[in-house]
Structures are given as C-alpha cells and as structure tokens.
Design a protein around this motif. Structure first.
Motif, PDB file in Angstrom:
ATOM      1  N   LEU A  34     -10.927   6.768   2.159  1.00  0.00           N
ATOM      2  CA  LEU A  34     -10.020   6.462   0.815  1.00  0.00           C
ATOM      3  C   LEU A  34      -8.699   7.139   1.502  1.00  0.00           C
ATOM      4  CD1 LEU A  34     -11.705   7.356  -2.350  1.00  0.00           C
ATOM      5  CD2 LEU A  34     -11.061   5.236  -1.668  1.00  0.00           C
ATOM      6  N   GLU A  35      -8.617   8.314   2.045  1.00  0.00           N
ATOM      7  CA  GLU A  35      -7.293   8.763   2.548  1.00  0.00           C
ATOM      8  C   GLU A  35      -6.973   8.015   3.739  1.00  0.00           C
ATOM      9  OE1 GLU A  35      -7.306  12.835   3.385  1.00  0.00           O
ATOM     10  OE2 GLU A  35      -7.924  13.599   1.472  1.00  0.00           O
ATOM     11  N   ALA A  36      -7.864   7.457   4.485  1.00  0.00           N
ATOM     12  CA  ALA A  36      -7.478   6.713   5.515  1.00  0.00           C
ATOM     13  C   ALA A  36      -6.719   5.483   5.110  1.00  0.00           C
ATOM     14  CB  ALA A  36      -8.568   6.253   6.482  1.00  0.00           C
ATOM     15  N   LEU A  37      -7.108   4.517   4.308  1.00  0.00           N
ATOM     16  CA  LEU A  37      -6.599   3.505   3.733  1.00  0.00           C
ATOM     17  C   LEU A  37      -5.191   3.665   3.344  1.00  0.00           C
ATOM     18  CD1 LEU A  37      -9.682   1.707   2.166  1.00  0.00           C
ATOM     19  CD2 LEU A  37      -8.611   1.439   4.448  1.00  0.00           C
ATOM     20  N   ALA A  38      -5.115   4.682   2.698  1.00  0.00           N
ATOM     21  CA  ALA A  38      -3.829   5.186   1.721  1.00  0.00           C
ATOM     22  C   ALA A  38      -2.792   5.628   2.885  1.00  0.00           C
ATOM     23  CB  ALA A  38      -3.930   6.463   1.035  1.00  0.00           C
ATOM     24  N   SER A  39      -3.234   6.263   4.062  1.00  0.00           N
ATOM     25  CA  SER A  39      -2.281   6.495   5.199  1.00  0.00           C
ATOM     26  C   SER A  39      -1.854   5.081   5.966  1.00  0.00           C
ATOM     27  CB  SER A  39      -2.999   7.277   6.507  1.00  0.00           C
ATOM     28  OG  SER A  39      -3.430   8.534   5.845  1.00  0.00           O
ATOM     29  N   VAL A  40      -2.818   4.060   6.085  1.00  0.00           N
ATOM     30  CA  VAL A  40      -2.425   2.861   6.688  1.00  0.00           C
ATOM     31  C   VAL A  40      -1.542   2.105   5.827  1.00  0.00           C
ATOM     32  CG1 VAL A  40      -3.474   0.604   7.452  1.00  0.00           C
ATOM     33  CG2 VAL A  40      -4.612   2.920   7.954  1.00  0.00           C
ATOM     34  N   ALA A  41      -1.649   2.305   4.502  1.00  0.00           N
ATOM     35  CA  ALA A  41      -0.642   1.580   3.709  1.00  0.00           C
ATOM     36  C   ALA A  41       0.612   2.314   3.628  1.00  0.00           C
ATOM     37  CB  ALA A  41      -1.204   1.489   2.233  1.00  0.00           C
ATOM     38  N   GLN A  42       0.851   3.183   4.007  1.00  0.00           N
ATOM     39  CA  GLN A  42       2.116   3.966   4.123  1.00  0.00           C
ATOM     40  C   GLN A  42       2.814   3.918   5.658  1.00  0.00           C
ATOM     41  OE1 GLN A  42       3.678   5.162   1.435  1.00  0.00           O
ATOM     42  NE2 GLN A  42       2.118   4.395   0.322  1.00  0.00           N
ATOM     43  N   ASP A  43       2.026   3.911   6.693  1.00  0.00           N
ATOM     44  CA  ASP A  43       2.377   3.923   8.006  1.00  0.00           C
ATOM     45  C   ASP A  43       1.937   3.009   8.775  1.00  0.00           C
ATOM     46  OD1 ASP A  43       4.077   4.827  10.029  1.00  0.00           O
ATOM     47  OD2 ASP A  43       3.359   6.935   9.863  1.00  0.00           O
ATOM     48  N   ASN A 170      -0.184 -11.986  10.676  1.00  0.00           N
ATOM     49  CA  ASN A 170      -1.520 -11.792  10.273  1.00  0.00           C
ATOM     50  C   ASN A 170      -2.125 -10.356   9.701  1.00  0.00           C
ATOM     51  OD1 ASN A 170      -2.178 -14.679  10.681  1.00  0.00           O
ATOM     52  ND2 ASN A 170      -2.480 -14.252  12.732  1.00  0.00           N
ATOM     53  N   GLN A 171      -0.965  -9.570   9.328  1.00  0.00           N
ATOM     54  CA  GLN A 171      -1.302  -8.108   9.085  1.00  0.00           C
ATOM     55  C   GLN A 171      -0.667  -7.965   7.715  1.00  0.00           C
ATOM     56  OE1 GLN A 171      -1.236  -4.961  12.027  1.00  0.00           O
ATOM     57  NE2 GLN A 171      -0.330  -6.611  13.533  1.00  0.00           N
ATOM     58  N   LEU A 172      -1.151  -6.986   6.813  1.00  0.00           N
ATOM     59  CA  LEU A 172      -0.799  -6.724   5.646  1.00  0.00           C
ATOM     60  C   LEU A 172       0.376  -5.960   5.815  1.00  0.00           C
ATOM     61  CD1 LEU A 172      -0.889  -6.759   2.529  1.00  0.00           C
ATOM     62  CD2 LEU A 172      -2.122  -4.486   2.901  1.00  0.00           C
ATOM     63  N   ILE A 173       1.415  -6.173   5.141  1.00  0.00           N
ATOM     64  CA  ILE A 173       2.837  -5.512   5.342  1.00  0.00           C
ATOM     65  C   ILE A 173       3.333  -5.045   3.994  1.00  0.00           C
ATOM     66  CG2 ILE A 173       5.461  -5.543   6.016  1.00  0.00           C
ATOM     67  CD1 ILE A 173       4.465  -7.675   8.231  1.00  0.00           C
ATOM     68  N   THR A 174       3.254  -3.698   3.930  1.00  0.00           N
ATOM     69  CA  THR A 174       3.698  -3.033   2.470  1.00  0.00           C
ATOM     70  C   THR A 174       5.237  -3.127   2.254  1.00  0.00           C
ATOM     71  OG1 THR A 174       3.661  -0.807   3.038  1.00  0.00           O
ATOM     72  CG2 THR A 174       1.525  -1.953   2.577  1.00  0.00           C
ATOM     73  N   ARG A 175       5.720  -2.736   1.044  1.00  0.00           N
ATOM     74  CA  ARG A 175       6.849  -2.862   0.772  1.00  0.00           C
ATOM     75  C   ARG A 175       7.353  -1.590   1.522  1.00  0.00           C
ATOM     76  NH1 ARG A 175       8.767  -5.963  -3.613  1.00  0.00           N
ATOM     77  NH2 ARG A 175      10.094  -4.270  -4.206  1.00  0.00           N
ATOM     78  N   ASN A 176       6.658  -0.461   1.652  1.00  0.00           N
ATOM     79  CA  ASN A 176       7.304   0.853   2.160  1.00  0.00           C
ATOM     80  C   ASN A 176       7.461   0.580   3.497  1.00  0.00           C
ATOM     81  OD1 ASN A 176       7.126   2.416  -0.138  1.00  0.00           O
ATOM     82  ND2 ASN A 176       5.169   3.141   0.031  1.00  0.00           N
ATOM     83  N   MET A 177       6.499  -0.029   4.192  1.00  0.00           N
ATOM     84  CA  MET A 177       6.666  -0.523   5.644  1.00  0.00           C
ATOM     85  C   MET A 177       7.946  -1.216   5.710  1.00  0.00           C
ATOM     86  SD  MET A 177       2.879  -1.754   6.969  1.00  0.00           S
ATOM     87  CE  MET A 177       1.649  -0.540   6.761  1.00  0.00           C
ATOM     88  N   LEU A 178       8.411  -2.291   4.940  1.00  0.00           N
ATOM     89  CA  LEU A 178       9.535  -2.919   5.187  1.00  0.00           C
ATOM     90  C   LEU A 178      10.803  -2.009   4.816  1.00  0.00           C
ATOM     91  CD1 LEU A 178       8.936  -6.303   3.318  1.00  0.00           C
ATOM     92  CD2 LEU A 178       8.922  -5.930   5.564  1.00  0.00           C
ATOM     93  N   LEU A 179      10.854  -1.301   3.921  1.00  0.00           N
ATOM     94  CA  LEU A 179      11.801  -0.282   3.589  1.00  0.00           C
ATOM     95  C   LEU A 179      12.009   0.628   4.774  1.00  0.00           C
ATOM     96  CD1 LEU A 179      11.324   0.736  -0.192  1.00  0.00           C
ATOM     97  CD2 LEU A 179      13.173  -0.573   0.562  1.00  0.00           C
ATOM     98  N   GLU A 180      10.951   1.232   5.416  1.00  0.00           N
ATOM     99  CA  GLU A 180      11.352   2.115   6.403  1.00  0.00           C
ATOM    100  C   GLU A 180      11.703   1.406   7.661  1.00  0.00           C
ATOM    101  OE1 GLU A 180       7.985   4.705   6.945  1.00  0.00           O
ATOM    102  OE2 GLU A 180       8.837   5.376   9.027  1.00  0.00           O
ATOM    103  N   LYS A 181      10.863   0.370   8.121  1.00  0.00           N
ATOM    104  CA  LYS A 181      11.205  -0.402   9.390  1.00  0.00           C
ATOM    105  C   LYS A 181      12.420  -1.349   9.410  1.00  0.00           C
ATOM    106  CE  LYS A 181       7.517   1.603  10.832  1.00  0.00           C
ATOM    107  NZ  LYS A 181       7.775   2.738  11.783  1.00  0.00           N
TER     108      LYS A 181
END
Length: 232
Positions: A34-43, A170-181
């Motif tokens: 669970l922590e791994a998936l949360a980390s991947v969603a943020q970074d 072909n990869q999930l890109i979260t809103r946080n990723m877009l904000l940061e990158k």
C-alpha cells in the motif's frame, strides 16, 4: 538510479538503502504494498525492488495493482521464497526479474542496471532533437509539433505539457506529477490550472484527429496512449 525499496523488515531495508546510496543511487523506502503504490502515485522511480511477504498488501498484489494502473516501471522481486513456482508466480504477476535472498549486492545492482537500461531503450521515444510517439512528433529545440504530419500550433506551456505526456506514454500520470514536472509546483493546488491546460491541449492535439491521445482516468490522473485498450 532512483529506487523505491519495498520491504517490511526495517533493518534489511535500511541496509540495502545504505549500500545503494553508497554507490551513488537515490532510494526511498516503503513498508508494504500500500505504501509502495502511494509512493508511486506521488513520485516517479527508475526501478522498484520489492519483497513478497509483507503485511497489509504483499508484493505480488502490489505488482498486480501497479500494472493494472498502467505503470510499466521495472520491478525486481527480492524474496526468500525461491521455489520455481514462486518465481514464476512473481514474474507472471508483472515482475521483471526475481532474485532470491540471500543475495550478492553486486548481482542485485547489475540486474537493476540491466532492467533500467532495457526500460529506457524500450520507452524512450527521443530521436535526435525529436520526440516521436504514436502519430505525433515534437521537436525539443524548435518547439514544432506535428500530428499525422499536420502542424499543430501550441503555446509554450502547452508544449511543455505535451512533451511530458509524450515522454511517458502508456503510463498513469497523476495530477501531482504534472504539477511538479510541468509547473514545478511541489504542493497540491485547488486551482483548475491542470484542467484548463488539458482542455486546451485536447482541443489542438486530439479533437482535429483520431484517435484521441489524452485519456482521463477518473480519480487517478491521465494516460497518454494511442489505443483505448491501455485503459482496460
């Protein structure tokens, strides 16, 4: 390399992290799936090293969830469970490699380097100054964009957003990723900045052509893909 280490044994995790960091790599720790998936969603990470037996969510289930979310990051399973059936199960779940504990650090690092190099070779759509993915071409120097060989005129921020999508197909890109990158925001924002830019980009890159490339994954983010099958 930037690695996510998923291990519920704090001593084993810390030793591995210290060894990898001593070789110049970056590491982040997660205690379960669970922590791994949360980390991947943020970074974003170059590769994940994950144990199988963990509380809350084990390694096999975490890998299945990762692949279900269309994330193709290479994953090496590092486990004391080394029977043939167990190794096969890990690879069939979506793992890219499997190393049995106890292990030699040199072998682990070599395997990780191979996985990352292979991933970059497969996924990198950069050709000279051009990014070419699906039926779209973007020149990183001139800023020119073509889809189906037709010129698409974009504003600078729209080009930057499209470039990030094109480099991560072909990869999930979260809103946080877009904000940061894309915007260099290291915090969440309640503004409609992303929604507005995505809408403008779709108007120019998707609506005049078929099929659409920018897909919304409700509650998760976006996927840049040429086929809707990636959403299945």
């Amino acid at each position: 390399m930037k690695l996510l280490i998923v291990e519920d044994d704090p001593i084993a995790a810390e030793v591995l992290a210290q060894n990898l960091e001593s070789l110049g790599h970056q590491t982040q720790l997660a205690r379960n799936g669970l922590e791994a998936l949360a980390s991947v969603a943020q970074d974003s990470f170059d590769v994940m090293v994950i144990d199988r037996m963990m509380p809350k969510m084990d390694g096999i289930e975490a890998i299945k969830q990762l692949r279900a979310n269309h994330n193709t990051m290479p994953v090496l399973i590092l486990s004391a469970l080394g029977d043939v059936d167990e190794r096969v199960e890990g690879l069939q779940a979506g793992g890219d490699d499997y190393l049995v504990k106890p292990y030699a650090l040199r072998e682990l690092v070599a395997r990780l380097e191979v996985l990352v190099k292979r991933s970059q070779t497969v996924m990198s759509p950069i050709l000279n100054d051009w990014i070419e993915v699906f039926d779209l071409r973007l020149n990183k120097v001139s800023g020119k964009v073509f889809r189906q060989e037709k010129r698409v005129l974009l504003q600078p921020q729209e080009r930057k957003l499209l470039e990030y999508f094109a480099l991560n197909p072909n990869q999930l890109i979260t809103r946080n990723m877009l904000l940061e990158k894309v915007w260099d925001f290291h915090f969440d924002t309640d503004s409609n900045l992303i929604d507005t830019q995505i809408s403008r980009l779709r108007t120019k890159v998707d609506k005049p052509f078929h099929p659409p490339l920018i897909h919304t994954i409700r509650g998760k983010g976006y996927v840049f893909s040429h086929t809707p099958d990636v959403l299945a």
